[in-house]
Motif scaffolding. Structure first.
Motif, mmCIF file in Angstrom:
data_model
loop_
_atom_site.group_PDB
_atom_site.id
_atom_site.type_symbol
_atom_site.label_atom_id
_atom_site.label_comp_id
_atom_site.label_asym_id
_atom_site.label_seq_id
_atom_site.Cartn_x
_atom_site.Cartn_y
_atom_site.Cartn_z
ATOM 1 N N MET A 1 0.846 -1.228 0.002
ATOM 2 C CA MET A 1 -0.193 -0.104 -0.016
ATOM 3 C C MET A 1 0.853 1.422 -0.146
ATOM 4 N N THR A 2 0.482 2.233 -0.850
ATOM 5 C CA THR A 2 1.134 3.673 -0.820
ATOM 6 C C THR A 2 0.701 4.320 0.170
ATOM 7 N N ILE A 3 1.670 5.084 1.124
ATOM 8 C CA ILE A 3 1.359 5.893 2.136
ATOM 9 C C ILE A 3 1.309 7.295 1.337
ATOM 10 N N ARG A 4 0.101 7.872 1.598
ATOM 11 C CA ARG A 4 -0.272 9.423 1.003
ATOM 12 C C ARG A 4 0.111 10.377 2.015
ATOM 13 N N VAL A 5 0.784 11.362 1.700
ATOM 14 C CA VAL A 5 1.199 12.262 2.669
ATOM 15 C C VAL A 5 0.947 13.788 2.204
ATOM 16 N N VAL A 6 0.272 14.360 3.340
ATOM 17 C CA VAL A 6 0.300 15.887 3.080
ATOM 18 C C VAL A 6 1.101 16.720 4.232
ATOM 19 N N ILE A 7 1.944 17.589 3.668
ATOM 20 C CA ILE A 7 2.961 18.521 4.264
ATOM 21 C C ILE A 7 2.497 20.027 4.220
ATOM 22 N N ALA A 8 2.368 20.436 5.614
ATOM 23 C CA ALA A 8 2.063 21.799 5.883
ATOM 24 C C ALA A 8 2.941 22.529 6.592
ATOM 25 N N ASP A 9 3.842 23.582 5.973
ATOM 26 C CA ASP A 9 4.685 24.144 6.830
ATOM 27 C C ASP A 9 4.867 25.577 5.954
ATOM 28 N N ASP A 10 4.811 26.627 6.677
ATOM 29 C CA ASP A 10 5.085 27.838 6.192
ATOM 30 C C ASP A 10 6.543 28.459 5.497
ATOM 31 N N GLN A 11 7.462 27.282 5.759
ATOM 32 C CA GLN A 11 8.945 27.348 5.308
ATOM 33 C C GLN A 11 8.877 26.564 4.017
ATOM 34 N N ALA A 38 -5.091 26.277 7.054
ATOM 35 C CA ALA A 38 -6.224 26.194 6.269
ATOM 36 C C ALA A 38 -6.181 25.340 5.107
ATOM 37 N N ALA A 39 -5.167 25.610 4.456
ATOM 38 C CA ALA A 39 -4.585 24.956 3.317
ATOM 39 C C ALA A 39 -4.525 23.441 3.270
ATOM 40 N N ALA A 40 -3.940 23.088 4.676
ATOM 41 C CA ALA A 40 -3.627 21.849 5.033
ATOM 42 C C ALA A 40 -4.966 21.033 5.394
ATOM 43 N N ILE A 56 3.737 23.438 13.642
ATOM 44 C CA ILE A 56 2.623 24.207 14.768
ATOM 45 C C ILE A 56 2.275 25.643 14.560
ATOM 46 N N ARG A 57 3.408 26.301 14.141
ATOM 47 C CA ARG A 57 3.211 27.796 13.825
ATOM 48 C C ARG A 57 2.980 28.205 12.441
ATOM 49 N N MET A 58 1.933 28.417 11.955
ATOM 50 C CA MET A 58 1.608 28.667 10.517
ATOM 51 C C MET A 58 0.604 29.762 10.506
ATOM 52 N N PRO A 59 0.723 30.617 9.602
ATOM 53 C CA PRO A 59 -0.207 31.951 9.241
ATOM 54 C C PRO A 59 -1.769 31.210 8.849
ATOM 55 N N THR A 60 -2.695 32.161 9.012
ATOM 56 C CA THR A 60 -4.024 31.764 8.754
ATOM 57 C C THR A 60 -4.841 30.967 9.692
ATOM 58 N N MET A 61 -4.242 29.653 9.949
ATOM 59 C CA MET A 61 -4.473 28.657 10.919
ATOM 60 C C MET A 61 -3.529 27.980 11.569
#
Length: 224
Positions: A1-11, A38-40, A56-61
């Protein structure tokens, strides 16, 4: 099974670096990388990944609110990206549903291992580390005398005696093999008890089970 990943970081450099490392693995695919919470949340709704990495620290949300929404709306497991100076956020992140934590300067192999471990349904923190962090944070964020272990929270009424014993040992940071040895049962039986505890108490993983053991007074922060 392929593990799908979302990455959210403002950098952007963090996102691109993590994406390159994870996409190079045959069993992992980064389906989205975004710059705010929010985009995450939107990306998780669209792609339904097995794992989401949240700064942990990101803009918008911020990452805490994003984790709360993601864990409430999906089966995606969340890993928080943090630094040593953000320890005050760990307690809130655990309650939001995070399955573990990674430092942003994590080694390549540790990043890949973390994604696989969390995707498999386990918490990222080793049992001994979990106990140490939860003991410290509950002590700093929950002042006042602990609930007596002789009169635990009514939430535990749904558990059998053996399931309570299992939760108590989880709270002490024991792994399945150690719990099996303590209770003189097989590891398969322990896995069944752990699964029952999580299901009956509405917990996502072992990390939240540790928190529950402290919160309900089944175990105190100073217990070894």
């Amino acid at each position: 099974m392929t593990i799908r990943v979302v990455i959210a970081d403002d950098q952007e450099l963090v996102r691109s670096g993590f994406s390159m490392i994870l996409d190079a693995q045959p069993d992992i695919t980064v389906v989205a990388d975004v710059g705010d919470g929010a985009a995450a949340v939107a990306a998780v709704r669209e792609h339904q990944p097995e794992v989401t990495l949240l700064d942990i620290r990101m803009p918008t949300m911020d990452g805490i609110e994003a984790a709360r929404r993601i864990c409430a709306e999906s089966a995606s497991r969340v890993i928080m990206l943090t630094t040593f100076d953000q320890d005050d956020y760990i307690y809130e992140a655990l309650y939001a549903g995070a399955s573990g934590f990674l430092l942003k300067d994590v080694r390549r192999d540790d990043l890949v291992h973390a994604v696989r471990v969390v995707a498999a349904g386990d918490s990222l923190l080793a049992p001994s580390v979990t106990r140490q962090i939860i003991s410290d944070i509950t002590g700093r964020h929950r002042p006042g005398p602990p609930r007596s272990a002789a009169a635990p929270d009514a939430r535990l009424d749904v558990l059998t005696t053996r399931e309570r014993e299992t939760l108590h040992l989880l709270g002490r940071g024991l792994a399945n093999a150690e719990i099996a040895q303590t209770l003189v049962v097989s590891e398969h039986t322990v896995k069944t008890h752990v699964s029952n505890v999580l299901t009956k108490l509405g917990l996502r993983d072992r990390t939240q089970a540790v928190i529950c053991a402290y919160e309900t007074g089944l175990i105190t922060a100073g217990e070894n």
